[in-house]
Scaffold this motif. Sequence first.
Motif, PDB file in Angstrom:
ATOM      1  N   TRP A  56       4.354   3.923   7.382  1.00 28.97           N
ATOM      2  CA  TRP A  56       3.419   3.621   6.296  1.00 28.97           C
ATOM      3  C   TRP A  56       2.288   2.738   6.848  1.00 28.97           C
ATOM      4  N   SER A  59       0.466  -0.488   5.062  1.00 31.05           N
ATOM      5  CA  SER A  59       1.288  -1.176   4.074  1.00 31.05           C
ATOM      6  C   SER A  59       1.753  -2.521   4.624  1.00 31.05           C
ATOM      7  N   VAL A  67       9.752  -5.810  -1.985  1.00 32.09           N
ATOM      8  CA  VAL A  67      10.072  -4.798  -3.007  1.00 32.09           C
ATOM      9  C   VAL A  67      11.482  -4.257  -2.776  1.00 32.09           C
ATOM     10  N   ASP A 241      -3.688   3.479   5.487  1.00 35.64           N
ATOM     11  CA  ASP A 241      -3.906   3.522   4.041  1.00 35.64           C
ATOM     12  C   ASP A 241      -3.331   2.257   3.405  1.00 35.64           C
ATOM     13  N   ASN A 243      -2.731   0.893   0.676  1.00 34.74           N
ATOM     14  CA  ASN A 243      -2.607   1.158  -0.753  1.00 34.74           C
ATOM     15  C   ASN A 243      -1.388   0.434  -1.304  1.00 34.74           C
ATOM     16  N   VAL A 244      -1.587  -0.416  -2.332  1.00 41.35           N
ATOM     17  CA  VAL A 244      -0.482  -1.202  -2.881  1.00 41.35           C
ATOM     18  C   VAL A 244       0.586  -0.297  -3.486  1.00 41.35           C
ATOM     19  N   ALA A 245       0.160   0.789  -4.136  1.00 50.43           N
ATOM     20  CA  ALA A 245       1.131   1.715  -4.736  1.00 50.43           C
ATOM     21  C   ALA A 245       2.018   2.322  -3.659  1.00 50.43           C
ATOM     22  N   LYS A 246       1.393   2.686  -2.539  1.00 50.05           N
ATOM     23  CA  LYS A 246       2.186   3.247  -1.436  1.00 50.05           C
ATOM     24  C   LYS A 246       3.108   2.196  -0.834  1.00 50.05           C
ATOM     25  N   THR A 248       4.511  -0.213  -2.475  1.00 53.01           N
ATOM     26  CA  THR A 248       5.638  -0.310  -3.403  1.00 53.01           C
ATOM     27  C   THR A 248       6.582   0.863  -3.205  1.00 53.01           C
ATOM     28  N   LEU A 249       6.011   2.043  -3.063  1.00 51.96           N
ATOM     29  CA  LEU A 249       6.806   3.245  -2.828  1.00 51.96           C
ATOM     30  C   LEU A 249       7.607   3.100  -1.549  1.00 51.96           C
ATOM     31  N   TRP A 479      16.139   8.028  -7.460  1.00 52.66           N
ATOM     32  CA  TRP A 479      14.846   8.038  -6.788  1.00 52.66           C
ATOM     33  C   TRP A 479      15.022   8.198  -5.283  1.00 52.66           C
TER      34      TRP A 479
END
Length: 538
Positions: A56, A59, A67, A241, A243-246, A248-249, A479
């Motif tokens: 990632w 990240s 998380v 990337d 990206n905060v959403a990534k 978290t993912l 998940w």
Amino acid sequence: MAQVKTTASGDRRLYARKSSGLVRTIGVFGAMVFGVHCISLSSSGLIPFSWVAGVWPGSSIIGVLTVAMVFCLFHAYTYACIGATMPRSAADYTLASRTLSAPLAFAASWTLVIFSAMVAGSLIAWIPKTAIPVLFRTMGIVTNNQAFINFASWASTTNGIILIGTVCALITFVTMILPTRTILRILEVGFFLGLGAWAVIYFQLGTAPADAFPAAWDKFMGAGSYAGRIQLAKDNGMVVDPNVAKMTLAGLIMGFWIFYGYYIPTFFAGEVKQAEKTLLAGSWSSLIVTWAIFVVGALLLQRLVPLEWIAAESYLSNAGVSEANPMPWITFYAAILKPYLPLLWFVAIAWIYTLINLAQTYFFYCSRIIFAWSFDRLIPEKVCYIHPKLHSPIIAIAIITIIAEIGIIDAATGGVMGAQLNFVFFAVCTQLVPVTAMTLFPFLKPDLFENASGFVRRRIGKVPVITIIGSITLAYLLWMIIASFLFPAVGGRIGVGTLGTLFGFIISGLIVFYIARSYRLKKEGIDINWTFQSVPPV
């Protein structure tokens, strides 16, 4: 004492003995030490920097770890409740078999144990396959000692892996048949060694000037190497990337892989003191301690090196760009800053010792699970034999050692049966059974629920807390399964072969269950289903 049914042939024993024969010796600190070692200060300590950063790119390592840790706290609470409800060996199997479905619970437990034992072998094989090469290659580079580099190369050969791995497996077996108190002492030594190794890494990273890393890297890896790393990774396909959403993912997906093991005292809850207090405190503390150790390491490293550079080095390693000679290990990063041989040797010894500790935790919990099967008469009663002086299930441990040796050979020859990524997928799938059982326990077994400890009976209004937390845990597990297919670069490629293997072992577990039931009914006049209408003896 367990209830006993009566048949036409007279009274029959449903259990092998009136008591398990195991001794409750593990307190909160011991449970935490087991959890820390199963997470592993050594192997998992490398993952955030050598793997997560490159999978990632962009990240935050600290964000991913945080998380992950938070969601694992919910999972840990659920398993602590399982152990507190059934404070016996294999508490998860015991609860699910008495609450949901005995055949399904056994099949899930059967699958988990086989793959856990295989992974124990692959983790042992990881010592000569990866740990020794990393550590000795590091020493060889920073001390310009070709003998260290040559030994690192030999250790990772097929013969080296099998030979060193087998020796480590025998060491693990010998230490695991000792009394539990002695095992605890061995693990506690490893815990403090592991802390000492991280203290050395902190010293190496923390005392270096903020601008010291590029020159240190170029000194050992070649002039200009540091400056060209990010572009080289991008040329080979890295896309950054932030990206905060990534992020978290990534945390949701990576968490179970990084922190797997914090909850294992539930598997040997029959040897834990005051299970309702010890299991939660032990699992949560092991999670928080390891999270804190890894986060401090990340903070100190990022003081010296940009996150993008760390991601690039990790990416080059994961992508197999061998000509780049990638070394994405925090131990190496620290070593080049303070290349003092005594410090390098201390970290190497601590790393190998704690890796053996990691295997020991797998041997320990797997042996207690098959002990529980034997105690329920699903496999031969001899398997639950307890040595009168050692107070350990030596036959059960021997069985796990044999399976682990197969895992070592499999790993040495390039097999994938014991691959840890596949194992985590299998572990998550099999955990759906006990977690579902715990979530529904207040409604399926209201009499047992009302007689459980206050910790298990907690409510918010009229709703049991364990039903709420269990539902969150189930969603997390589901998940993880979905993510294994959506993000194959992360979870490994889960294909037809992997799914076929999983279902094959589940079916084989069901077959073993029904064969055992038929045998006991014909030879002894006992229906094994009676066993699952009562709680096993302590």
